[in-house]
Scaffold this active site. Structure first.
Site, short mmCIF file in Angstrom:
data_model
loop_
_atom_site.label_atom_id
_atom_site.label_comp_id
_atom_site.label_asym_id
_atom_site.label_seq_id
_atom_site.Cartn_x
_atom_site.Cartn_y
_atom_site.Cartn_z
N ASP A 265 0.92 -1.15 0.07
CA ASP A 265 -0.20 -0.06 0.03
C ASP A 265 0.81 1.40 0.10
O ASP A 265 2.05 1.19 0.55
CB ASP A 265 -0.84 0.10 1.28
CG ASP A 265 -1.87 -1.21 1.31
OD1 ASP A 265 -2.08 -1.70 0.19
OD2 ASP A 265 -2.35 -1.59 2.41
N1 URA Z 1 -1.39 -6.12 3.68
C1 URA Z 1 -2.08 -4.61 3.84
O1 URA Z 1 -2.96 -4.33 4.24
N2 URA Z 1 -1.17 -3.79 3.19
C2 URA Z 1 -0.05 -3.98 2.57
O2 URA Z 1 0.67 -3.07 2.11
C3 URA Z 1 0.71 -5.16 2.55
C4 URA Z 1 -0.36 -6.29 3.16
#
Ligand code: URA
Length: 233
Positions: free
Chosen positions: A102
């Site tokens: 993310d």
């Molecule tokens: N799970 C998430 O919620 N975000 C990420 O960036 C990776 C795994």
């Protein structure tokens, strides 16, 4: 492969730069100067520029420490991407991230131009683990650990595979999560099932290859083939 194409790929230059090297007599094949770009190379031919041997590398694998605010994509209209951070170091390569983090998450992102490898390590049946350090807004409970170990079902009905979650700090707010799956926003949604929020998420490892501690956020380096093999080992 044609000599000019080989030069462009191994010396990381454009075809016209490769032609220039050839025209100037700076390229040797098996020790003899060769000026013809359309020369067909045979297996085992040794190519050198200014006497320096070139080594053909079919694909490139890069470990990047993604900073916050950078998106896991090749291009983006608004935001800096993980591929932008590598700049023009590989002008002949179509790099992309093999798996996403993310925008707010940090840590190990693998960049490559090897589509087959990326597909392999992301395929759930290959069981390549990803290890994260996660900071929660609520302490980890035994109920959560047992639920994640059994496999929780998300609000939209997605049934997740078992995940290993352990506390890393005394207050149980910093935890380690090991996943073998890559569902969108998986960790945030997993904890959301128990009403817990995620304040920080950092990817530490892919398979048994850990993020190099010498890479500051935004820094990257190429991986050796030995390191790449640790990803699937
Ligand atoms: N799970 C998430 O919620 N975000 C990420 O960036 C990776 C795994």
């Amino acid at each position: 492969m044609r000599l000019d194409k080989y030069l462009a790929e191994t010396a990381q230059c454009t075809r016209s730069e490769a032609k220039n090297l050839l025209a100037k007599g700076r390229v040797q094949v098996n020790g003899t100067v060769c000026k013809k770009g359309d020369t067909q190379l045979k297996a085992g031919d040794a190519v050198a520029v200014d006497g320096q041997p070139l080594q053909y590398q079919q694909y490139v694998y890069i470990m990047l420490n993604k900073p916050e605010g950078v998106v896991s994509a090749s291009t983006d209209k608004r935001d800096t991407t993980v591929v932008d951070l590598v700049g023009d170091a590989y002008p002949r390569r179509q790099l992309f991230p093999a798996g996403r983090l993310d925008k707010t998450s940090t840590g190990f992102v693998l960049l490559t131009d090897d589509g087959g490898f990326a597909h392999d390590i992301l395929a759930p049946k290959r069981h390549v683990s990803k290890t994260y350090t996660v900071v929660l807004d609520t302490p980890l409970t035994e109920e959560m650990c047992a639920g994640f170990a059994a496999g929780v079902t998300l609000a939209d009905g997605t049934a997740l595979s078992p995940a290993q979650v352990t506390a890393l700090s005394q207050d149980r707010l910093t935890v380690q999560v090991v996943l073998k799956q890559g569902v969108y926003h998986q960790i945030k949604r997993m904890f959301g099932v128990y009403g817990a929020g995620v304040n920080g998420l950092h990817r530490e490892a892919i398979g048994s290859l850990g993020l190099d501690p010498d890479l500051a956020p935004g820094q990257w380096r190429e991986l050796s083939l030995e390191e790449v093999s640790k990803i699937t080992r």
